[in-house]
Design a protein around this motif. Structure first.
Motif, short mmCIF file in Angstrom:
data_model
loop_
_atom_site.label_atom_id
_atom_site.label_comp_id
_atom_site.label_asym_id
_atom_site.label_seq_id
_atom_site.Cartn_x
_atom_site.Cartn_y
_atom_site.Cartn_z
N HIS A 1 0.87 -1.18 0.00
CA HIS A 1 0.00 0.00 0.00
C HIS A 1 0.91 1.22 0.00
N ASN A 2 0.35 2.38 -0.29
CA ASN A 2 1.14 3.61 -0.28
C ASN A 2 1.80 3.88 1.06
N ASN A 3 1.21 3.34 2.14
CA ASN A 3 1.72 3.60 3.49
C ASN A 3 2.21 2.35 4.22
N TRP A 4 2.28 1.20 3.53
CA TRP A 4 2.59 -0.04 4.25
C TRP A 4 3.56 -0.94 3.49
N VAL A 5 4.48 -1.51 4.26
CA VAL A 5 5.44 -2.50 3.77
C VAL A 5 5.33 -3.74 4.65
N LEU A 6 5.36 -4.91 4.02
CA LEU A 6 5.38 -6.19 4.74
C LEU A 6 6.79 -6.75 4.76
N THR A 7 7.19 -7.33 5.89
CA THR A 7 8.50 -7.95 6.00
C THR A 7 8.42 -9.09 7.01
N ALA A 8 9.54 -9.71 7.32
CA ALA A 8 9.59 -10.77 8.32
C ALA A 8 9.70 -10.17 9.72
N ALA A 9 9.02 -10.77 10.67
CA ALA A 9 9.08 -10.27 12.05
C ALA A 9 10.50 -10.32 12.60
N HIS A 10 11.25 -11.37 12.25
CA HIS A 10 12.59 -11.49 12.83
C HIS A 10 13.51 -10.37 12.36
N CYS A 11 13.18 -9.76 11.22
CA CYS A 11 13.97 -8.61 10.76
C CYS A 11 13.80 -7.40 11.67
#
Length: 262
Positions: free
Chosen positions: A66-76
């Protein structure tokens, strides 16, 4: 088989031998093993993440949803003080622009690290406009929550190792793989939760150190179905499968936190 998961400065209650977290050390930014170089603009939804914990820093990947959201791994995002998000990069050090957010903008899954399948986090960013080089990747629809995606061909990309302990690279690499059943994956790692998704890794084509948090995207309809999470502890070029957080297991959580759903 007993498994283990190596994480940055944390010790999981989930003790298993044979799995390696694909994140290792400060500023260890390497490339996918036995992949191919991405063309400029081929993966406009990927971002590089420079994650800081005090004076220490490490490299991960992420996906724009989304324009305001990035998904990544929690451990990062464990114990971080800030994250710099690099947009529009093919050469890692030549992003089009970047934004920095503090730890208050990071939302980890509430059941992390109790289960490896919950290795997922959201990063709230300032509004970012989309165009050819910077674009979101769609999530599966809520109606697809039961889809296992077995035998689907998928692409994952990142700036992770080309081989174990390889020197620093620059160029984004990708690799095409096939999703396998959790039953097949469990033959290497023991029983896994349904919220884990695995891919086969033929001829040493796999994820490696530095690819953590990056996208796993279906080739057919370009949906984000996984977040890079773990690989074999013995070697990135092992024949053992690679593991991802399964997006369809977390669609409700993503919607509740970010409002993003399809």
């Amino acid at each position: 088989m007993q498994l283990k998961l190596k994480l940055w400065f944390i010790c999981l209650m989930w003790t298993v031998v044979g799995i390696r977290n694909v994140l290792t050390g400060a500023l260890r930014d390497h490339i996918i093993t036995n992949g191919y170089p991405a063309t400029v603009g081929e993966v406009p939804y990927i971002v590089g993440l420079l994650v800081r914990e005090g004076n220490l820093a490490r490299w991960c990947g992420g996906s724009i949803i989304h324009n305001n959201w990035v998904l990544t791994a929690a451990h990062c995002t464990d114990h971080v003080t800030s994250v710099t998000v690099y947009y529009g990069a093919t050469r890692r050090t030549q992003a089009l622009f970047n934004v920095m957010v503090n730890s208050g903008h990071i939302i980890q899954h509430p059941d992390w690290p109790a289960s490896i399948g919950n290795d997922i986090a959201l990063i709230r960013t300032p509004h970012v406009g989309f165009w050819g080089m910077v674009q979101k990747i769609e999530l599966p629809g809520l109606s697809e929550r039961s889809n296992s995606y077995e035998q689907f061909t998928v692409k994952t990309c990142g700036w992770g190792s080309t081989y174990d302990d390889s020197p620093l690279p620059e160029w984004l690499q990708c690799v095409d793989l096939a999703i396998i059943s959790n039953e097949q994956c469990s033959r290497s790692y023991g029983e896994l939760p349904d919220s884990v998704l695995c891919v086969d890794t033929p001829q040493g084509r796999s994820i490696c150190d530095g690819d953590s948090g990056g996208p796993l995207v279906t080739k057919e309809n370009h949906k984000l179905v996984g977040i890079t999470s773990f690989s074999d502890a013995e070697s990135c070029k092992s024949a053992a499968p690679a593991g991802f957080a399964r997006i369809t297991s977390h669609l409700e959580w993503i919607k509740n936190v970010s409002g993003v759903s399809y």
